[in-house]
Design a protein around this motif. Structure first.
Motif, PDB file in Angstrom:
ATOM      1  N   ARG A  32       0.830  -1.207   0.000  1.00  0.00           N
ATOM      2  CA  ARG A  32       0.000   0.000   0.000  1.00  0.00           C
ATOM      3  C   ARG A  32       0.866   1.260   0.000  1.00  0.00           C
ATOM      4  O   ARG A  32       0.627   2.215  -0.754  1.00  0.00           O
ATOM      5  N   ARG A  48       2.445   1.710  -3.343  1.00  0.00           N
ATOM      6  CA  ARG A  48       1.476   2.230  -4.316  1.00  0.00           C
ATOM      7  C   ARG A  48       1.238   3.722  -4.104  1.00  0.00           C
ATOM      8  O   ARG A  48       1.088   4.486  -5.079  1.00  0.00           O
ATOM      9  N   GLU A  78       4.208   5.584  -5.522  1.00  0.00           N
ATOM     10  CA  GLU A  78       4.156   5.604  -6.977  1.00  0.00           C
ATOM     11  C   GLU A  78       3.084   6.565  -7.477  1.00  0.00           C
ATOM     12  O   GLU A  78       3.267   7.273  -8.466  1.00  0.00           O
TER      13      GLU A  78
END
Length: 269
Positions: free
Chosen positions: A18, A21, A24
């Protein structure tokens, strides 16, 4: 491995995934913002460049701007600023000379007949009145006629003698360009020619007047005077309102002998 450890590991893995992500996503968002910002800057730059180009294109040329300048009258140019009469006051007759600085025939005329005219004027045989034209700037596109005429105004402001000597230098075989070569548009070149005239060589006031275009408006007004004269070509000579031409021709005399014959006839008329 215990069930508890397995679940903890899975939870930790999910948390790491998580977090990765999110990192990113943040990077992607930042990249998008940078791309948008750069694009906006690029568009603004293009728009700004186009705007600048449009403004430059709409900006009047130096000669268009000269039309709105205040007229600076050279010394020795009469009360109206364009009556350039040179010679001894007691001379009864006046020879009108219509010339364009870029005119090749004027150059030939001045080289062949100019010394005779100077001799006659010095002797008081007649006065001369100069009317400058700039129509060659239209036929052979350029600004050399106007720029050279402006420089002649600067020379006239120094003295009538400097004006005549400078005019002779401009029309000389050494300095006069081909009609299609707009060399007289270069003000530095006009100053270079002036350096052959003693009264103008190193003359700071003259040089500044040429570079600054002090007599640009005067050149335009003088050109308007030519345009309203009814004369359509150069060189044209007149005395008492009548054209002076070579015998059997409608053109000005092209050599000293035929010029003197035509002048003597006009002086008697």
């Amino acid at each position: 491995m215990s069930s508890r450890n397995s679940q903890a590991n899975k939870a930790a893995a999910r948390e790491r995934l998580r977090a990765e992500r999110e990192r990113e996503a943040k990077k992607a968002k930042t990249r998008r913002q940078i791309i948008v910002a750069v694009s906006v800057v690029g568009v603004l730059a293009v728009a700004g460049g186009a705007g600048y180009a449009i403004m430059q294109a709409m900006k009047p040329t130096a000669w268009e701007a000269a039309k709105d300048k205040t007229l600076v009258k050279p010394a020795n140019s009469g009360s109206d600023g364009t009556t350039v009469v040179i010679g001894k006051p007691e001379a009864k007759k006046t020879l009108e000379m219509y010339e364009d600085p870029r005119c090749p025939i004027c150059s030939q005329f001045e080289q062949a007949v100019g010394p005779t005219i100077k001799k006659d004027v010095d002797a008081g045989k007649y006065k001369i009145q100069f009317i400058g034209a700039t129509f060659i700037d239209n036929g052979s596109p350029g600004t050399g006629s106007k720029t050279a005429l402006s420089a002649l105004g600067a020379a006239l402001n120094v003295s009538p003698e400097a004006f005549l000597e400078y005019k002779s230098a401009l029309y000389s075989a050494k300095f006069h360009p081909e009609e299609t070569t707009d060399k007289f548009k270069n003000r530095d070149y006009l100053i270079q020619i002036a350096d052959t005239v003693p009264a103008l060589k190193g003359n700071a006031a003259f040089d500044k007047a040429v570079k600054d275009g002090t007599y640009d408006k005067w050149a335009l007004v003088m050109s308007d005077k030519f345009n309203s004269s009814g004369v359509t070509g150069t060189p044209t000579l007149k005395m008492d309102g009548k054209k002076i031409t070579a015998d059997g021709s409608d053109n000005a005399p092209s050599d000293a002998a035929s010029f003197t014959a035509a002048i003597d006839k006009a002086l008697k008329g």
